[in-house]
Design a protein around this motif. Sequence first.
Motif, mmCIF file in Angstrom:
data_model
loop_
_atom_site.group_PDB
_atom_site.id
_atom_site.type_symbol
_atom_site.label_atom_id
_atom_site.label_comp_id
_atom_site.label_asym_id
_atom_site.label_seq_id
_atom_site.Cartn_x
_atom_site.Cartn_y
_atom_site.Cartn_z
ATOM 1 N N ALA A 3 0.822 -1.205 0.000
ATOM 2 C CA ALA A 3 0.000 0.000 0.000
ATOM 3 C C ALA A 3 0.861 1.262 0.000
ATOM 4 O O ALA A 3 0.638 2.198 -0.795
ATOM 5 N N SER A 4 1.870 1.302 0.873
ATOM 6 C CA SER A 4 2.726 2.492 0.953
ATOM 7 C C SER A 4 3.541 2.685 -0.315
ATOM 8 O O SER A 4 3.752 3.819 -0.771
ATOM 9 N N GLY A 5 4.013 1.592 -0.891
ATOM 10 C CA GLY A 5 4.794 1.687 -2.110
ATOM 11 C C GLY A 5 3.987 2.222 -3.273
ATOM 12 O O GLY A 5 4.488 3.011 -4.088
ATOM 13 N N ILE A 6 2.743 1.812 -3.359
ATOM 14 C CA ILE A 6 1.870 2.337 -4.424
ATOM 15 C C ILE A 6 1.504 3.790 -4.142
ATOM 16 O O ILE A 6 1.504 4.635 -5.047
ATOM 17 N N ASP A 7 1.236 4.118 -2.893
ATOM 18 C CA ASP A 7 0.879 5.500 -2.557
ATOM 19 C C ASP A 7 2.021 6.475 -2.813
ATOM 20 O O ASP A 7 1.782 7.665 -3.067
ATOM 21 N N LEU A 8 3.260 5.992 -2.764
ATOM 22 C CA LEU A 8 4.392 6.876 -3.040
ATOM 23 C C LEU A 8 4.348 7.416 -4.466
ATOM 24 O O LEU A 8 4.918 8.485 -4.743
ATOM 25 N N LEU A 9 3.656 6.747 -5.346
ATOM 26 C CA LEU A 9 3.552 7.229 -6.727
ATOM 27 C C LEU A 9 2.989 8.650 -6.787
ATOM 28 O O LEU A 9 3.279 9.390 -7.734
ATOM 29 N N ALA A 10 2.209 9.035 -5.790
ATOM 30 C CA ALA A 10 1.647 10.393 -5.767
ATOM 31 C C ALA A 10 2.736 11.448 -5.685
ATOM 32 O O ALA A 10 2.518 12.609 -6.065
ATOM 33 N N ALA A 11 3.916 11.069 -5.194
ATOM 34 C CA ALA A 11 5.025 12.015 -5.050
ATOM 35 C C ALA A 11 6.090 11.836 -6.120
ATOM 36 O O ALA A 11 7.110 12.535 -6.087
ATOM 37 N N LEU A 12 5.871 10.947 -7.064
ATOM 38 C CA LEU A 12 6.854 10.672 -8.109
ATOM 39 C C LEU A 12 6.388 11.265 -9.442
ATOM 40 O O LEU A 12 5.203 11.580 -9.613
ATOM 41 N N PRO A 13 7.297 11.425 -10.394
ATOM 42 C CA PRO A 13 6.945 12.069 -11.667
ATOM 43 C C PRO A 13 6.218 11.128 -12.628
ATOM 44 O O PRO A 13 6.696 10.830 -13.732
ATOM 45 N N VAL A 14 5.036 10.665 -12.196
ATOM 46 C CA VAL A 14 4.235 9.763 -13.018
ATOM 47 C C VAL A 14 2.778 10.183 -12.944
ATOM 48 O O VAL A 14 2.354 10.888 -12.019
ATOM 49 N N GLU A 15 2.010 9.706 -13.897
ATOM 50 C CA GLU A 15 0.572 9.939 -13.913
ATOM 51 C C GLU A 15 -0.101 8.922 -12.992
ATOM 52 O O GLU A 15 0.203 7.731 -13.048
ATOM 53 N N THR A 16 -1.013 9.384 -12.141
ATOM 54 C CA THR A 16 -1.668 8.474 -11.205
ATOM 55 C C THR A 16 -3.187 8.431 -11.356
ATOM 56 O O THR A 16 -3.869 7.833 -10.535
ATOM 57 N N SER A 17 -3.715 9.045 -12.405
ATOM 58 C CA SER A 17 -5.166 8.992 -12.593
ATOM 59 C C SER A 17 -5.617 7.593 -12.996
ATOM 60 O O SER A 17 -6.776 7.216 -12.772
ATOM 61 N N GLY A 18 -4.717 6.829 -13.592
ATOM 62 C CA GLY A 18 -4.987 5.439 -13.926
ATOM 63 C C GLY A 18 -3.714 4.643 -13.715
ATOM 64 O O GLY A 18 -2.693 4.924 -14.345
ATOM 65 N N VAL A 19 -3.751 3.690 -12.817
ATOM 66 C CA VAL A 19 -2.577 2.883 -12.488
ATOM 67 C C VAL A 19 -2.961 1.415 -12.598
ATOM 68 O O VAL A 19 -3.960 0.983 -12.008
ATOM 69 N N VAL A 20 -2.173 0.667 -13.336
ATOM 70 C CA VAL A 20 -2.416 -0.770 -13.493
ATOM 71 C C VAL A 20 -1.315 -1.537 -12.779
ATOM 72 O O VAL A 20 -0.130 -1.210 -12.917
ATOM 73 N N ALA A 21 -1.700 -2.540 -11.999
ATOM 74 C CA ALA A 21 -0.744 -3.445 -11.377
ATOM 75 C C ALA A 21 -0.609 -4.696 -12.227
ATOM 76 O O ALA A 21 -1.616 -5.265 -12.670
ATOM 77 N N VAL A 22 0.619 -5.116 -12.455
ATOM 78 C CA VAL A 22 0.906 -6.394 -13.106
ATOM 79 C C VAL A 22 1.613 -7.241 -12.059
ATOM 80 O O VAL A 22 2.737 -6.940 -11.665
ATOM 81 N N GLY A 23 0.935 -8.276 -11.578
ATOM 82 C CA GLY A 23 1.473 -9.072 -10.492
ATOM 83 C C GLY A 23 1.540 -10.542 -10.847
ATOM 84 O O GLY A 23 0.584 -11.097 -11.395
ATOM 85 N N HIS A 24 2.665 -11.159 -10.530
ATOM 86 C CA HIS A 24 2.878 -12.576 -10.843
ATOM 87 C C HIS A 24 2.777 -13.414 -9.578
ATOM 88 O O HIS A 24 3.407 -13.101 -8.563
#
Length: 252
Positions: free
Chosen positions: A83-104
């Motif tokens: 959860a914290s790792g994904i939430d950090l995206l809000a502070a990184l230079p990326v778009e967060t209006s749509g985020v897809v997880a690819v999990g194996h």
Amino acid sequence: MIEAIVYQYGPDPAQFGELSLPGRPALGTVVVIHGGFWQAAYDLSLGRPLAADLAARGYAAWNLEYRRAGGGGGWPATFEDVASGIDLLAALPVETSGVVAVGHSAGGHLGVWAAGRAGLPDGASGARPRVAVTGVVSQGGVLALADCARDRLGGDAAVGLMGGGPDELPEAYRLADPMARLPASASVVCLHSRHDQRVPYSYSERYVAAAAAAGGRASLVETFGDHFSLIDPASRDWATALGALPGLLAQG
């Protein structure tokens, strides 16, 4: 070669991710969550080839590490880290209006769990997300956590993650098992092979059927390699994962 930049989201050595950005405006943001039955013996090196391929194809790729069982993780630490790792995206230079997880594998479980965080009760680990996962590609995912514990997959991996079985810890499993968190608000595409000898194909079948019955958006695409062809960038199975991304990102 695109260089990945490391960002920490907590003080533990395992609380970090590697961000790979394309050399042009990104097509979208993809979180790569590695598998390994949630165990400390496996790390985000499993996701590096996928993150590199995603960035080369124009996506911003966030290859996420997290504390695993046997290395400071387990319930609830592993889930809090994701959860914290994904939430950090809000502070990184990326778009967060749509985020897809690819999990194996175990990462598929964590990706689908993360997509349901908005439905968690207040005070639960991972509740109130800052960044929503709006779509998931589950690659041979362990989407039936309680069944994984009862089936003793991966050397009792689910019991090791949770600290006990579903009969001992029903509330924890209710919060951690994607089968108990339906319907998820995100669209989930399950990729799974009947030749998978690590995680039963039936786990994805049951998840998709239960999601549909609950009014969720989930689909199952049968792949034709094995458990590990899903994370081989040269494979048809990985091409299938890539093919799902534009539609999932468009729903963000």
